[in-house]
Design a protein around this motif. Structure first.
Motif, PDB file in Angstrom:
ATOM      1  N   UNK A 104       0.996  -0.933   0.077  1.00  0.00           N
ATOM      2  CA  UNK A 104       0.031   0.144   0.081  1.00  0.00           C
ATOM      3  C   UNK A 104       0.812   1.252  -0.005  1.00  0.00           C
ATOM      4  N   UNK A 105       0.436   2.254  -0.412  1.00  0.00           N
ATOM      5  CA  UNK A 105       1.136   3.709  -0.337  1.00  0.00           C
ATOM      6  C   UNK A 105       1.316   4.176   0.957  1.00  0.00           C
ATOM      7  N   UNK A 106       2.489   4.678   1.155  1.00  0.00           N
ATOM      8  CA  UNK A 106       2.976   5.282   2.330  1.00  0.00           C
ATOM      9  C   UNK A 106       3.359   4.346   3.401  1.00  0.00           C
ATOM     10  N   UNK A 107       3.410   3.048   3.184  1.00  0.00           N
ATOM     11  CA  UNK A 107       3.871   1.912   4.135  1.00  0.00           C
ATOM     12  C   UNK A 107       5.108   2.128   4.555  1.00  0.00           C
ATOM     13  N   UNK A 108       6.024   2.584   3.814  1.00  0.00           N
ATOM     14  CA  UNK A 108       7.537   2.845   4.221  1.00  0.00           C
ATOM     15  C   UNK A 108       7.668   3.903   5.265  1.00  0.00           C
ATOM     16  N   UNK A 109       6.438   4.631   5.634  1.00  0.00           N
ATOM     17  CA  UNK A 109       6.507   5.292   6.914  1.00  0.00           C
ATOM     18  C   UNK A 109       6.404   4.590   8.118  1.00  0.00           C
TER      19      UNK A 109
END
Length: 213
Positions: A104-109
């Motif tokens: 999913x988007x932004x999961x590297x945060x």
């Protein structure tokens, strides 16, 4: 009377065997990332003794040493241990690990961690903010297995010792590993209770683990 003497002799033999076994028993605690790499070598180093190994987070290992449940332990120096004998063993750089794909988007945060000290956590926040340009979400979880599952599953990233990441990638873990902009280093130390005696095994324990660095 004859049977009573025989019973006393048998009892004395059992007690002698138990005492000898107790002298051979070494209870060793290892933080999980260290155990995953070095436990076989530790067991080989004490092959003539009965080694009872434990694994867990550093703070738990330190508490077990204090209470006498463990003879020695290997932990991160981030855990405060002014009441224990401490010997430096090695250091390892922390690297960022994430799955080869994110679900999913932004999961590297989202960064899952376990058992790091407050200073290291603060440095991690700064380093990841610098890397991604936004503040990460730090989640503390209960086990190393949970961290690895989350990272390999592509739902989070984590910081882990470089040696541990190298070992599990060699075993086939599907991870992308990278350095963190600001170098983060974890110091690895051996601990025991002060004035615990058993100096020969302690020296051997420290020397063996230093040679593994």
């Amino acid at each position: 009377m004859h049977f009573e003497i025989e019973a006393l002799i048998r009892e004395a033999v059992v007690e002698a065997k138990n005492a000898a076994r107790a002298q051979r028993l070494v209870r060793i605690g290892l933080m999980e990332t260290y155990a995953a790499i070095h436990l076989p070598a530790v067991l080989r180093a004490f092959s003539e003794m009965d080694v009872l190994p434990f694994t867990g987070p550093s703070a738990e290992m330190a508490d077990r040493v204090r209470s006498g449940v463990l003879d020695f332990a290997v932990i991160s120096s981030g855990v405060r241990t002014p009441d224990l004998d401490v010997s430096s063993l090695s250091s390892d750089e922390l690297h960022l690990a994430r799955g080869l794909t994110l679900r999913g988007a932004d999961l590297d945060r989202i960064c899952v961690i376990r058992g790091i000290d407050a200073l290291l956590k603060s440095q991690l926040l700064e380093a990841m903010t610098e890397k991604y340009g936004r503040t990460p979400i730090i989640i503390e979880v209960g086990s190393l297995d949970t961290i690895r599952s989350a990272v390999e599953g592509g739902v989070a990233c984590s910081i882990l010792p470089a040696r541990y990441l190298k070992a599990i990638c060699a075993e086939g873990a599907a991870l992308a590993v990278s350095e963190i902009p600001r170098r983060l280093v974890v110091e690895v130390v051996g601990i025991r209770r002060k004035l615990a005696g058993d100096d020969n095994n302690w020296r051997r324990f420290v020397e063996t683990l230093r040679n593994l660095a």
